[in-house]
Structures are given as C-alpha cells and as structure tokens.
Design an enzyme around this catalytic site. Structure first.
Site, PDB file in Angstrom:
ATOM      1  N   PRO A 249       0.841  -1.208   0.000  1.00  0.00           N
ATOM      2  CA  PRO A 249       0.000   0.000   0.000  1.00  0.00           C
ATOM      3  C   PRO A 249       0.872   1.252   0.000  1.00  0.00           C
ATOM      4  CG  PRO A 249       0.006  -1.009   2.173  1.00  0.00           C
ATOM      5  CD  PRO A 249       0.750  -1.939   1.273  1.00  0.00           C
ATOM      6  N   ASP A 427       5.941   2.157   1.765  1.00  0.00           N
ATOM      7  CA  ASP A 427       5.082   1.010   2.051  1.00  0.00           C
ATOM      8  C   ASP A 427       4.441   1.241   3.413  1.00  0.00           C
ATOM      9  OD1 ASP A 427       5.608  -2.604   1.909  1.00  0.00           O
ATOM     10  OD2 ASP A 427       3.910  -1.428   2.643  1.00  0.00           O
ATOM     11  N   HIS A 428       3.122   1.474   3.403  1.00  0.00           N
ATOM     12  CA  HIS A 428       2.440   1.837   4.645  1.00  0.00           C
ATOM     13  C   HIS A 428       2.338   0.663   5.613  1.00  0.00           C
ATOM     14  CE1 HIS A 428       0.519   4.614   7.164  1.00  0.00           C
ATOM     15  NE2 HIS A 428      -0.291   5.194   6.315  1.00  0.00           N
ATOM     16  N   ARG A 429       2.638  -0.557   5.162  1.00  0.00           N
ATOM     17  CA  ARG A 429       2.689  -1.676   6.093  1.00  0.00           C
ATOM     18  C   ARG A 429       3.903  -1.554   7.007  1.00  0.00           C
ATOM     19  NH1 ARG A 429       2.921  -6.527   1.893  1.00  0.00           N
ATOM     20  NH2 ARG A 429       4.616  -5.132   1.216  1.00  0.00           N
TER      21      ARG A 429
END
Length: 455
Positions: A249, A427-429
């Site tokens: 994401p 990467d929002h993770r």
C-alpha cells in the site's frame, strides 16, 4: 498494619485536575518516605509526587493516561507502623493540606508538596526529587492542558517559545502545530549511530499482507498499431512494478525545498581540487541526505518479508542506495553497497561509476540486488514531482524534482531562490505517517542546509 490512602494533592498551582503520566511503583513494591510514586502532568508542568508513607504498595487506583480530579484517591499503601496517623493524605475535604502524622516530630522530615511533613527522610531508590525549577524548566508560567503538553513533547516543541492564543492566555493545539511547522522540529531528533547488527527482524501478526493482483491483459491492435514483445528488462520491470503496486500500500508525501545552499555547495565542490576528476551534481547531496535521514528513521530502510512463519519486517542497519537509471535497455536500479560508509568524495565516484556503467549497458544482476532504499532523479527530465513506485524488497523511494529559480520568501522579502520538490513513496505496512513525514523533512533539511551533515 494499617492501610493509608494517598489522594491527588493540589501541587500549589491552583489547578483542579491532572493526568497520570507514569507510575514509578507497582502493587507489592516496598516504598520509603519520599520515594517517587507517580509522575503527573498538569496544565503547567510535569510533577513527580513523593510518598508520604513507608510501607508496601497496595492498589493503584488510577491508570496511566487517566485524568484525575484533585482530592481523588490514586494509591493505597499498607504501613507496618502502629503509630496513629491520618488514613488519607494529600488534601483535606476543604482543599487545605492534610495534617501530618503525629508521630513525626516538627522539622523531622522533608516538606512534601501539598501535604506537609511526612517523617524521617530516607535515601531514595531513584533519582532525587527535582526542584520546581528543574521540573518546570523552560515552561514555567506557560498555561497548557495536559494533552497539549504531550503534543508539544512529541513534536519537540518548547512551550516557552510558543505564543499562546487561547482566550485565557493558554497555549492551544493550533499554537503548537503552527510552531512545529515553522521550526522544522524534525531536525531536533537525535541522530543515532549505525549499529553493529546489520539487520533486525520484527514479527508481524498474520493477515497483514495484501493479496497479489494479476496485471490486466492488454488487447492487441490493428495494422495501424505496433506490437512490441515484452521481454528482457521491460518484462522484469513490469513484473516488479505490478508486484510492488498491488502488494504494498503506497503512500506519497512531498514538500518544496529552498535548495539554494545545496547549489552553492555543488559549485564549491566542482571548484575543489579534491573533486577535480569526479562529477558533482545535486544528486550527490541528495544521496548524502537520504543516507543521513535513513539513519534517523530506520523503518524507511526496512522491508516487508512474507516468511514461512508469518510476515516480518526486516530492519537493515546499512544502506544499499539504489539509483533509478534510464538506459537504452530500459529502467535499471543498481545500488551502491554500504553507502553509509562512504565519504563525500567516495560517494561521488560511486555515483559516477554507477551511472556510466548503466548507460553503457554493463550493469550486472548483482549490482541490482539487495537494495534497501532508492532515489529517482526525475528532475533531469524537467519534472517537478511524482509518485514513484517502490522497488520490490524495499519500503521507500525518494524522487528529486528539477531545481529551478522561483520567487521565495526569505526574512519577509521575496527573493529568487533555487527551489525543488522532494517526494517519497512508502510502504504503509512498514512506515507510518509520522515516520515518512519525518524522513522527508530530514532530507529537505539537508538540501536547505547541507552543513547539518557535519553532525
């Protein structure tokens, strides 16, 4: 054995409530008179409350984060003393300090804020109780509610330097946020050293990874269209981009930067004999900025890993700096191994070698493996900003826009300055909003003032 109840006292500021910040004791702990029990936060300061009793901690009657009214019970302590004394200490029902225990002779104990003398002074288990001046520090006289003080601490803002705009002269949330944006507070975060451990794995709860989505099929055209077979570098690039775009994401943030001092430094380096045989460009300063900022925010240099036992986050304590290069073969992303160990001159030579090798088509697969973070210099194509796609196996990519002269406000006057835009996709993770914002702010800080690299 008797049980004593300690209520939240009026700490001499005329306030009616305080927030429990942190307990220094737990049920079952033995405490002596003047041992710190709890740290509270009022609208004016952080205060450590010492114990008026010696004994064993019973119940903690308020949790960390709770806002408690003055006079409310916060802790019980079981005392072994048989001497008669008040069952509740902290504040009387009329708001005045409660009377001290009769067993304590006058002058025998230290004066405890809000509740009188508590008996013989014993050595503290922890650091000595700070004075009021030390506790309040630069925030003496500043009126702000506990949540506002916490926000200021999180942002590194000195409340004494904030101009209050509240109706009663208090500092508001808007005041703190405005001051933080003006002061570039992210620069004040301590820069850690590179650790001896090169990688660290953080377990991730199951179900965090997004499912892969296949790329849509592309229809063929008629005789007026040309069909190009997808193979080689283009095939590898398309596969990598689809994998990244549909599994990680992406979140992109950006900021405009006054890069005038970067351009001045580049000019000086070009004239330096030490760089006479080496190409110097703003990309060199950008590379140093990214390495420096990654050391301060390690999660942007991490990677999401789908392991057999579940997803993990791999934090790298080194930087293999990728440089996106447009070549006749297509897009390549070779990287400079252990770039954090290179001097400015060594990094300049590594960048020059990487670029020339890519343009000549001599980049090897090994040169493109094990990257940790990437820079894409879209400014060479005249672009101001973009939303780049993260290279697989990484958590961040930074885009440097074109550097051009624009009107810029300096000390209240509009002047021509060299301005660019720094953007980053993450990467929002792996990276949260505060981390990615702090990282981009750090990169911008170096471009604005390269002297920060001397820290």
């Amino acid at each position: 054995m008797s049980t004593q109840t300690f209520v939240l006292p009026d700490v001499g500021e005329g306030l009616t409530e305080a927030e429990i910040v942190s307990w220094h004791v737990a049920p079952g702990d033995a405490v002596a008179v003047n041992d710190v029990l709890v740290e509270i936060e009022t609208a004016k300061s952080l205060v450590e409350l010492p114990s008026p009793f010696a004994g064993t901690v019973g119940d903690l009657l308020a949790a960390e984060g709770d806002t408690v009214n003055v006079g409310a019970p916060i802790i019980t302590i079981a005392s072994k003393s048989d001497a008669a004394g008040p069952a509740t200490v902290g504040q009387s029902e009329h708001g005045a300090p409660a009377e001290p225990a009769p067993a304590a002779a006058e002058g025998d104990g230290a004066v405890l804020v809000g509740y009188g003398t508590g008996g013989e002074v014993k050595s503290r288990r922890r650091k000595p109780a700070p004075t009021s001046q030390e506790r309040v520090g630069a925030s003496v006289g500043v009126v702000a509610k506990p949540p506002i003080r916490k926000l200021a601490r999180d942002l590194g803002v000195d409340l004494a330097s904030v101009a209050p705009t509240g109706p009663a002269g208090e500092v508001t949330r808007e005041d703190v946020v405005k001051h933080a944006s003006q002061a570039s507070v992210f620069r004040n975060i301590e820069t850690p050293e590179w650790g001896d451990v090169r990688e660290k794995t953080i377990p991730v709860a199951p179900g965090g990874a997004a499912a892969s989505v296949p790329a849509p099929a592309v229809a063929t055209g008629d005789a007026r269209e040309e069909t190009i077979a997808v193979k080689g570098v283009r095939k590898a690039t398309s596969s990598a981009m689809v994998q990244s775009a549909y599994s990680a994401p992406h979140v992109t943030v950006w900021t405009d930067v006054d890069a005038t001092r970067t351009m001045e430094l580049v000019k000086r380096l070009k004239a330096s004999p030490d760089f006479a045989d080496t190409k110097v460009s703003p990309l060199l300063i950008m590379a140093r900025a990214v390495i420096w900022a990654a050391r301060r925010t390690p999660m942007v240099n991490a990677a999401w890993v789908d392991a057999e036992g579940g997803a993990e986050i791999r934090v790298r304590r080194y930087v293999n700096l990728g440089i996106a290069a447009a070549t006749p073969r297509g897009l390549l992303v070779p990287n400079i191994k252990d770039a954090q160990d290179l001097s400015m001159r060594e990094l300049a030579r590594a960048l020059e070698k990487l670029t020339l090798t890519a343009r000549e088509g001599r980049t090897t697969p090994a040169d493109q493996q094990h990257g940790t973070i990437t820079i894409t210099n879209i400014g060479v194509f005249g672009m101001d900003a973009g939303t780049p796609i993260i290279n697989p196996g990484e958590a961040g990519i930074v885009a440097l826009g074109t550097i051009r002269q624009k009107p810029w406000v300096v000390d209240g006057e509009v002047r021509p300055r060299w301005v660019t835009t720094v953007a980053g996709s993450f990467d929002h993770r792996v990276v949260d909003g505060d981390g990615m914002s702090r990282f981009i702010a750090d990169v911008a800080s170096i471009l604005e003032e390269p002297a920060l690299l001397l820290d």
